[in-house]
Design an enzyme around this catalytic site. Structure first.
Site: not given
Length: 254
Positions: A144, A157
Site C-alpha cells: 500500500s 495498518y
C-alpha cells in the site's frame, strides 16, 4: 497474439471482491488457470463463475489467510488441481481501527498484523517451496502507499504494510537465484466497495482527495490487477524486489 499468462497456473487471495476479484479475472483473461481464494465462500464462488462464464478456468478454495495451516492447504490444493504453481497474488487484507495510537488496544494490532502481514509470510513460505519444484515462478504481494509513508490514525495498518514491503524485498533477495521473482504493488486510493461507500457518504471531501492526485482520478481495481499480472508475466522477467506504486502519482511529491 500470445496472452501474457498463457499456460500458467496460480492463485489469488482475497479474490472475492475488489482488487482480488479484478486480479483473478485479469489473470484468467491473460490465459492463466486461477485458484480463487477467499474466506467468504459466496463471493469467492461468484468470482469463479465470472471467470468460467468468460471462458476461463478457475476453482475455489476457502481460506483464512491468518491461519498458517489453511494457507499451506491452499498452496497444496492449487498444485494438486493444476499440477504446478507458476504465480501468486497475495492480496487479502483488512483495514485498521481508526484512532491515534494512544487509544488503540493490542488486540486490534495483533489482528491486523495476522491478516495483513503474517498471511504474506505464510503465503510466501509455502509458495516459494512449491515454485522451486517447477523451476521458478513469480509472486506479487499487495502492499500500500501506506506502507511507504506514514499516515495518522491507522498505525496498525501502516505497520502491517511496511512489513509487507520488507518481507517482499527480503524474499526477492533470497529466491532470485532459484528463479523466483517477488514484487509488490502499492495501491493508492482505489475504487473498492469500501472506497465507494466512503465516496457516497463524503462526496465533497472525496472530491478534494481526488483532485490532489496528479493524474486527477483514483484508481480502479483493474488498474491494480493489470499491474499484478504484468509483474507476474515474462515481460517483467528482470524485475524483482520492486514495490510498484499504482497511485496516479500521489507519492511523486513525497
Amino acid at each position: 497474439m500470445t496472452k501474457l499468462m498463457e499456460g500458467k497456473a496460480g492463485l489469488v487471495t482475497g479474490a472475492g471482491g475488489g482488487i482480488g476479484r479484478a486480479s483473478a479475472l485479469a489473470f484468467s483473461r491473460e490465459g492463466a488457470k486461477v485458484m480463487v481464494s477467499d474466506f467468504n465462500e459466496e463471493t469467492g464462488k461468484e468470482t469463479v463463475k465470472l471467470i468460467r462464464d468468460a471462458g476461463g478456468e478457475a476453482e475455489f478454495f476457502k481460506c483464512d489467510v491468518s491461519d498458517e495451516e489453511q494457507v499451506k492447504a491452499l498452496v497444496e490444493a492449487t498444485v494438486s488441481t493444476f499440477g504446478k504453481l507458476d504465480f501468486a497474488h497475495n492480496n487479502a487484507a483488512i483495514t485498521s481501527p481508526n484512532a491515534p495510537i494512544g487509544e488503540l488496544d493490542t488486540a486490534g494490532l495483533d489482528h491486523v498484523l495476522k491478516v495483513n502481514l503474517y498471511s504474506v509470510f505464510y503465503c510466501l513460505k509455502y509458495q516459494v517451496n512449491a515454485m522451486e519444484q517447477n523451476g521458478g515462478g513469480a509472486i506479487v504481494n499487495t502492499a500500500s502507499t501506506s506502507g511507504m509513508i506514514g499516515n495518522r490514525n491507522i498505525t496498525p495498518y501502516n505497520a502491517s504494510k511496511f512489513g509487507v514491503v520488507g518481507v517482499t524485498r527480503s524474499a526477492a533477495m533470497e529466491y532470485g537465484k532459484k528463479g523466483i521473482r517477488v514484487n509488490a504493488i502499492s495501491p493508492g486510493m482505489t475504487m473498492t466497495p469500501m472506497i465507494q461507500d466512503f465516496y457516497e457518504k463524503n462526496p465533497a471531501y472525496f472530491k478534494q482527495l481526488e483532485a490532489a492526485i496528479p493524474l486527477g482520478s483514483i484508481a480502479e481495481p483493474e488498474d491494480q490487477a493489470n499491474a499484478a499480472v504484468w509483474l507476474c508475466s515474462n515481460q517483467a522477467r528482470m524485475i524483482t524486489g520492486v514495490i510498484l506504486p499504482v497511485d496516479g502519482g500521489s507519492l511523486a511529491g513525497q
